[in-house]
Design a protein around this motif. Sequence first.
Motif, mmCIF file in Angstrom:
data_model
loop_
_atom_site.group_PDB
_atom_site.id
_atom_site.type_symbol
_atom_site.label_atom_id
_atom_site.label_comp_id
_atom_site.label_asym_id
_atom_site.label_seq_id
_atom_site.Cartn_x
_atom_site.Cartn_y
_atom_site.Cartn_z
ATOM 1 N N LEU A 56 -4.048 -2.266 6.965
ATOM 2 C CA LEU A 56 -2.932 -1.387 7.287
ATOM 3 C C LEU A 56 -1.880 -1.486 6.188
ATOM 4 O O LEU A 56 -1.843 -2.458 5.420
ATOM 5 C CB LEU A 56 -2.289 -1.759 8.626
ATOM 6 C CG LEU A 56 -3.151 -1.690 9.891
ATOM 7 C CD1 LEU A 56 -3.822 -3.033 10.157
ATOM 8 C CD2 LEU A 56 -2.321 -1.297 11.099
ATOM 9 N N ALA A 57 -1.030 -0.466 6.120
ATOM 10 C CA ALA A 57 0.095 -0.482 5.185
ATOM 11 C C ALA A 57 1.327 0.033 5.907
ATOM 12 O O ALA A 57 1.240 0.879 6.799
ATOM 13 C CB ALA A 57 -0.202 0.386 3.959
ATOM 14 N N GLY A 58 2.467 -0.522 5.532
ATOM 15 C CA GLY A 58 3.721 -0.096 6.154
ATOM 16 C C GLY A 58 4.846 -0.166 5.153
ATOM 17 O O GLY A 58 4.658 -0.564 3.997
ATOM 18 N N ALA A 59 6.049 0.219 5.594
ATOM 19 C CA ALA A 59 7.156 0.268 4.648
ATOM 20 C C ALA A 59 8.498 0.054 5.332
ATOM 21 O O ALA A 59 8.704 0.462 6.482
ATOM 22 C CB ALA A 59 7.168 1.609 3.913
ATOM 23 N N GLU A 99 -10.923 4.131 4.514
ATOM 24 C CA GLU A 99 -11.802 3.390 3.605
ATOM 25 C C GLU A 99 -11.585 3.854 2.168
ATOM 26 O O GLU A 99 -11.652 5.050 1.859
ATOM 27 C CB GLU A 99 -13.269 3.594 4.007
ATOM 28 C CG GLU A 99 -14.224 2.719 3.226
ATOM 29 C CD GLU A 99 -15.632 2.792 3.745
ATOM 30 O OE1 GLU A 99 -16.539 2.270 3.061
ATOM 31 O OE2 GLU A 99 -15.850 3.379 4.836
ATOM 32 N N GLY A 100 -11.282 2.896 1.300
ATOM 33 C CA GLY A 100 -11.058 3.203 -0.101
ATOM 34 C C GLY A 100 -9.654 3.666 -0.431
ATOM 35 O O GLY A 100 -9.331 3.875 -1.605
ATOM 36 N N GLU A 101 -8.789 3.824 0.582
ATOM 37 C CA GLU A 101 -7.432 4.313 0.328
ATOM 38 C C GLU A 101 -6.583 3.221 -0.310
ATOM 39 O O GLU A 101 -6.608 2.065 0.101
ATOM 40 C CB GLU A 101 -6.784 4.785 1.622
ATOM 41 C CG GLU A 101 -5.415 5.417 1.419
ATOM 42 C CD GLU A 101 -4.834 5.984 2.704
ATOM 43 O OE1 GLU A 101 -3.959 6.864 2.618
ATOM 44 O OE2 GLU A 101 -5.270 5.557 3.798
ATOM 45 N N GLU A 102 -5.799 3.597 -1.307
ATOM 46 C CA GLU A 102 -4.935 2.658 -2.001
ATOM 47 C C GLU A 102 -3.712 2.357 -1.138
ATOM 48 O O GLU A 102 -3.211 3.226 -0.431
ATOM 49 C CB GLU A 102 -4.512 3.272 -3.346
ATOM 50 C CG GLU A 102 -3.955 2.276 -4.319
ATOM 51 C CD GLU A 102 -2.445 2.257 -4.266
ATOM 52 O OE1 GLU A 102 -1.852 3.270 -3.841
ATOM 53 O OE2 GLU A 102 -1.861 1.208 -4.623
ATOM 54 N N GLU A 103 -3.247 1.113 -1.169
ATOM 55 C CA GLU A 103 -2.204 0.679 -0.247
ATOM 56 C C GLU A 103 -0.883 1.412 -0.449
ATOM 57 O O GLU A 103 -0.204 1.777 0.517
ATOM 58 C CB GLU A 103 -1.993 -0.834 -0.389
ATOM 59 C CG GLU A 103 -3.183 -1.646 0.109
ATOM 60 C CD GLU A 103 -3.123 -3.089 -0.309
ATOM 61 O OE1 GLU A 103 -2.338 -3.401 -1.242
ATOM 62 O OE2 GLU A 103 -3.853 -3.920 0.268
ATOM 63 N N THR A 104 -0.497 1.658 -1.704
ATOM 64 C CA THR A 104 0.785 2.314 -1.975
ATOM 65 C C THR A 104 0.816 3.731 -1.410
ATOM 66 O O THR A 104 1.744 4.118 -0.691
ATOM 67 C CB THR A 104 1.059 2.356 -3.491
ATOM 68 O OG1 THR A 104 1.074 1.031 -4.006
ATOM 69 C CG2 THR A 104 2.396 3.019 -3.779
#
Length: 287
Positions: free
Chosen positions: A154-157, A188-193
């Motif tokens: 997961l990614a967040g901000a 899948e494969g998505e860059e975190e930024t």
Amino acid sequence: MQTLFEWDFKGEDTANIKEMLLRNAEEFAPGMGELSFTRSLLKNIIEKRESLDSVIEKAAPDWPLDKISIVDRNVLRIGLYELLYGDRSQVPAKVAINEAIELAKTFGGENSGKFLNGVLGAVYKEMGEPGKDEKGGKKKNDNLDLSKMPVERLAGAVVYAKEGSEIYLALVHDIFGHWTLSKGHLREGEEETSGAEGVVKRELGLGAKVVQILGSNEYIASHPKKGKLRKSVVYFLAETKFEELKLEETGGLDDAKWFKLADILDLNIYDDILPIITKAINILLKK
């Protein structure tokens, strides 16, 4: 539980709910006597049904509410009500969970206990595991082999904006009563930024630009089908314009607001999120 089952089975008609409770008490608990606690619990669960069902949908996203058996659905409502709204001095969180699991095992299907454990365990984790150290001893996760667990990325901000001389943070409010950060699963494969920027766009309707990484955290969660898994979240500091927030319609979030930096520490924030926000504030104050 019997009365909630009947109420649900008959289309959630509350017209005769008191009579249902009296009849079920006479049939299933003839020596019970005083029903004031049971009446109060039944009334409160029905009044908060929508909120409780929203929590179920968030904690068990792969199980639409109408696909959960009537027994499991209503035992979940009982357990969640006591977990989220009950008096913990009377019913500790662990007791609420264990009693719900035993109800599910007794009246539900073969996998009901396991399912209830997964859903209520996920909610308990999101709440910060209140009372987890009350009895001491070895932690449940001590013997888990983390290397063999599936990992969800997961990614967040921490989203900030400048307006005049003020700096604001955009936070979201979840159905567990906490102000927290926008976060979401990475494909899948998505860059975190880019994933973090996409989450902000979806949840808040803002076009944000990642400035720098803030850190990460990882926790173990329970999934009704996958079992235990690791959730690994990377958080970024992201800048945007001070614009109206447009909260995404979701069962997990119920509000979004801008806050001045000075107001942040007065909010109810998860223990593992607070260090991320604090680091972001320190960076912003040095700019």
